[in-house]
Design an enzyme around this catalytic site. Structure first.
Site, PDB file in Angstrom:
ATOM      1  N   GLU A   1     -18.563 -11.462 -20.704  1.00 25.09           N
ATOM      2  CA  GLU A   1     -17.242 -11.532 -20.043  1.00 25.09           C
ATOM      3  C   GLU A   1     -17.377 -12.342 -18.755  1.00 25.09           C
ATOM      4  O   GLU A   1     -16.885 -11.937 -17.697  1.00 25.09           O
ATOM      5  CB  GLU A   1     -16.718 -10.119 -19.757  1.00 25.09           C
ATOM      6  CG  GLU A   1     -16.604  -9.251 -20.996  1.00 25.09           C
ATOM      7  CD  GLU A   1     -15.998  -7.865 -20.731  1.00 25.09           C
ATOM      8  OE1 GLU A   1     -16.401  -7.226 -19.746  1.00 25.09           O
ATOM      9  OE2 GLU A   1     -15.122  -7.438 -21.501  1.00 25.09           O
TER      10      GLU A   1
ATOM     11  N   CYS B   1      -9.474  -0.874 -19.833  1.00 29.67           N
ATOM     12  CA  CYS B   1      -9.308  -1.208 -18.419  1.00 29.67           C
ATOM     13  C   CYS B   1      -8.019  -1.972 -18.160  1.00 29.67           C
ATOM     14  O   CYS B   1      -7.371  -1.779 -17.131  1.00 29.67           O
ATOM     15  CB  CYS B   1     -10.509  -2.021 -17.927  1.00 29.67           C
ATOM     16  SG  CYS B   1     -10.947  -3.417 -18.995  1.00 29.67           S
TER      17      CYS B   1
END
Lengths: 644, 644
Positions: free
Chosen positions: B306, B397
């Protein structure tokens, strides 16, 4: 039709035979004399394999066998699939010994074989990780733990060892283990269902069936292929278990897994001739070759999952293109070539061999690329060192894999079918080939390929047979002066010589008869499909089968991204014997066109036509395979291109 | 200088103040009336937050607190950092309650606060994973286990809850935990050394210091920043521990971590004014904004890790651009804006808000993008569903993060310094603002922004102060008729209005005085830096702050990759109230230019000038944030562009 001595029949083959039935010429029948490949193969013997043996010893990979054999104490060391690196090394070393004896290498091989043999369990099982760490948990995690993958490499090493030495010592070990596996797995009542998480054993089992005549190995390989895609691996696309193999439209998931599986399936197709499997393999290969492959012949666009990537997803600096995937692509294409006799498969082998496999090893034979980017800024990225070859890896699949592939080069040059000798690769050698008829033919090839397109083939034995020589696809050219020509004993053959096809010359050969192939090698501007976004407005330089690149060290003070070539760029080529082991270089005057000043502090701004002014610079291109053998620096394959 | 009523001083600010000392206007002082944002914020209250609460309950995230409190039995459920999702939801809900009461939402908030309070351990510790699973292993793995990350989100939720409700119930919980953390960690003898593997608590602690006046929280945040880069996290670049923060040249590693850390460091800079830290932050932001950012304002080029990616590494279809990273970019820019009063930070906030954050949530408020590609072929990839928003994620998230950001919109519009009201974002509202002098000013903004560039600002209270309004950077334009204008009570102000700067109008305002901003919104062809390889020869369509895209569903039978626009493309725009919740669309006649036939079976071939012929097609562009709200299909931001 009776052959009249000296009378020549030329066939420019453009048909696709469903099953050409080519048989490889035994590797031991071919002696390399080639100026390009022979030194590289001898470097394996003298440097690469001894240093790899040291690494195998240093990292506990060999000790694991001695420990499993009870010859020394201690726990398993390293990654659970490390046995496979030993097997691949052993396969490479065996192929070398098949043609080039070497007492020290032979001693290493003999030692290794004896350790492997000693580590085998009474029932035939052989995996040092499980034997040392979890003896009761054999075959409990086929998806992740690589037991069958390691077994496959054992079998391949054993076949190589048998063919190279005539000894059955390791082959017996492999057969005992293969028998245990064949007893354990299969569709029959009481057998365990399952497929390997990493394909490899499929190829090995088919070859073992060929080597031993035992059909049960073929059946087991067939079972592993057929059982795949039915959820044994959780329907995982990474493992190619998302659909049955014959339903796959394209390669997905882990690139090496996908390619090994396809190569194994092709081996099965060669044996079983199943039409549905043939259709699937042609579909998968065509999709890969036209959507998923780097210009190098490498495969694998994604670091994440070491995966193939989507159609046309082929980033340059972020290419993964694992060396093992390039190797696997050669292995798969070779099998499709044997099946079909079609030149595009050999073209791809050649592309990958020079541009995807060979970059994997340094010129000194002691360092390796795992990942093969097509561009680099030469800056180390925190946490990685992708831009330099490394002497070894924790996961060291690539180093012995590149060794075993280069070791097999002599076996990839020829194949045989009925009365035809096929010449797939233009590599200097002398060979004593046996046609299926039993006739023994001595033949030799002399060439400076890949630096020159002059190839001289001489038949040294009288005989009536055909020579089928690949005219590479890369030499298609619009200008007549750049088209390939073929002559027999100095006389041009009748008929057009078509690039990307085999030219077949059938005649009654007298000793000293020769075939002369001329393949012009202008520097080519190669473009990528418009959907390969990173290469829009860019070209790669190729000459013959060789892909070129620029290195920062040859262009001081220039950002390689700014170098621009065009239709009017004039290229010169020259062989520089003292540069990078001897290479043909490409030079030209090109332009440096940096981004305009308005870009200095902007990443996005209103579109404006960039001026095409620039300052001249001297461009020096080297073969891509030779990059990163000097000081660290930037590298670029795809160059900015302005048509006029 | 005495202000004469009606006399106007105009300052077009082009200077950079090292510390402008802007203070945000309290969110509760601003009431949205905006046609664009008010419905979206109410959707949070009515749909998004209730459905997220259901998801929190369904997935055990709330039950974990009840279990840790001993109110129910069972083990911890889900991922070890799931507490943070509850806190983020609670923060979002609190910001909503600050302006829009809702009994049901309030009940959910009250329940959640009581569960959290009950789960707190006697010494103040609060983490349901460790309490339920490994009570003796607190703080043993700061790198991976997100304890401090969760604590940070608790603190932020508590501050929001306190500001929204006036209750100190949750703030007391947060302070007890923060006190324990401040006792535990720090540079003093007997304290544990270490830094959080995922930054977040730095921002939270600075804000807690502001909220409570307790300097110890500020010191702890400073410790966490200063201790970073010294090996507590194994020198990992993924965790931004490879070098001390002040030595970083560019963001590396995990994008959200890097941006949260930078935002927290900026909070510290606002408080401590440290020059070296300021230099580092300006350097990092400039590098990000000119090398590492998508045209959306999103960050994160790599799925693997990421991660941010290398300079100019900005793939479209393979963009990661996590929604949370877009949010983090807004948060960081907001802090830099408060520090400096410079418009580029507000421009970036705006860019990211409309084009990187808003795409993260569906128009119906119930589905979310985690990954935000800039192109999609609309085909599901085996094993992933990136091309459609999802109702929830195992690692969830993004959904509550996008909610808490949109919930805070009223707080991002204004800030205050000395005698100046700063208007950063052109969003309709009515506000009662209190200047540092104590003067209370009522003001309102009316606009159809982002669809129209007409912005009407009316002062409803007499007073002598300055209004400093951002003229967005996007409205820089070479043609005079497309340049921004500002008038006071209908009279154009003197001096040039410069895009990308604040225009400051200082006067003695009478009730009813108005400022009228006119920002022309032609459709813009935006190009990317030449080193962004995927966008060579391409443009993005933008209008005002909004990035546009094409969807396959509006272009049946056309491959979006083939649509080509140019300098002569004439764009029409119109507002379509019934399309995608009401959007301004862009239409034009464009060309479809598919790859030439020669590419049908080729991935690489000799370069040839593609013909520019094509067939005409009707192009319909929609805002990028609205894509994937209809049937699945292809999407494309960057369009082929031929200059003439």
């Amino acid at each position: 039709m009776e052959e009249i001595p000296g009378q020549t029949t030329v066939i420019v083959d453009t048909t696709h035979s469903a099953h050409a039935g080519l048989r490889p010429a035994p590797l031991g029948d071919v002696t390399l004399t080639d100026g390009f490949w022979r030194p590289r193969r001898l470097l394996l013997r003298d440097i690469t394999l001894p240093t790899q043996f040291e690494q195998l010893e240093r990292t506990g990979r060999l000790a694991n066998f001695r420990r499993a054999a009870g010859q020394m104490s201690g726990r398993f060391e390293g990654l659970y699939f490390n046995d496979s690196d030993v097997y691949k090394w052993l396969e490479a070393a065996s192929w070398i010994l098949a043609t080039d004896s070497d007492p020290q290498l032979k001693e290493m091989v003999d030692q290794t074989v004896s350790w492997i043999e000693a580590a085998q369990q009474p029932d035939g099982y052989l995996n040092t990780y499980y034997t040392l760490e979890h003896p009761s948990q054999r075959w409990t995690n086929l998806r992740d733990m690589h037991e069958l993958y390691c077994a496959g490499h054992l079998v391949q090493a054993a076949i190589a060892h048998h063919r190279a030495t005539g000894s059955t010592q390791l082959l017996d070990v492999a057969c005992r283990f293969a028998d245990l596996i064949a007893d354990t797995f299969g569709p029959h009542p009481g057998q365990q269902q399952g497929v390997p998480g990493h394909p490899e054993i499929e190829m090995a089992l088919v070859e073992l069936a060929r080597e031993t005549g035992q059909e049960r190995y073929l059946c087991l390989a067939q079972y592993f292929l057929d059982a795949r895609g039915h959820g044994h691996l959780g329907h995982s696309p990474y493992h190619q278990d998302h659909v049955p193999f014959r339903e796959m439209d394209k390669l997905v998931g882990h690139a090496v897994r996908a390619l090994y599986l396809s190569a194994g399936a092709t081996d099965l197709l060669i044996e079983n001739g199943e039409p549905e499997l043939g259709a699937a393999l042609r579909r998968l290969w065509h999709h890969m070759a036209t959507r998923q492959m780097y210009v190098t012949g490498g495969v694998g666009a994604r670091h994440q999952g070491e995966a193939v990537g989507a159609d046309y997803e082929l980033p340059n600096a972020r290419a993964y293109a694992e060396t093992c995937a390039g190797i696997a692509n050669v292995m798969w294409a070779w099998r499709l070539l044997l099946l079909s006799g079609r030149a595009p498969y050999a073209d791809l082998m050649e592309r990958a061999l020079y541009n995807a496999v060979l970059p994997g090893i340094s010129l000194d034979g002691q360092a390796y690329f795992y990942v093969n980017p097509l561009a680099s800024d030469g800056q180390p990225e925190p946490g990685r060192e992708l831009y330099r070859r490394q002497p070894w890896f924790q996961c060291a699949c690539c180093p012995p894999n590149v060794a075993r592939l280069i070791a097999q080069i002599p076996g990839y040059i020829y194949s045989l079918s009925e009365d035809t000798i096929w010449i797939h690769h233009l590599i200097g050698n002398e060979a004593q080939l046996t046609l299926p008829s039993g006739d023994s033919i001595q033949i030799m090839i002399r060439t400076r390929y890949p630096w020159s397109g002059q190839v001289f083939i001489e038949v040294l034995t009288a005989g009536s047979f055909a020579l089928s020589v690949r005219i590479p696809g890369w030499c298609a050219h619009p200008e007549p002066r750049n088209r390939p020509t073929v002559s027999v004993n100095g006389e041009p053959i009748g008929g057009e010589v078509v690039a990307g096809h085999y030219v077949t010359v059938r005649r009654s050969w007298a000793p000293g008869d020769s075939l002369c192939i001329h393949l012009p090698m202008p520097v080519r501007h190669v473009a990528a499909h418009p959907y390969v976004l990173e290469n829009t407005g860019r070209v790669a330089l190729m000459r013959g089968p060789i892909l070129y690149c620029l290195e920062g060290t040859d262009h001081p003070g220039v950002d390689l991204r700014d170098i621009t070539v065009g239709d009017h760029t004039n290229y010169d080529t020259s062989f520089r014997p003292n540069l990078l082991g001897g290479i043909e270089t490409i030079t030209a005057s090109a332009l440096v066109t940096p981004p305009e000043d308005a870009w200095r502090n902007a990443l996005y701004r209103p579109v404006a036509t960039d001026s095409r002014t620039g300052r001249p610079t001297s461009l020096l291109a080297i073969p891509y395979f030779a990059w990163a053998n000097r000081e660290a620096g930037a590298m670029q394959v795809w160059l900015r291109y302005v048509p006029a």
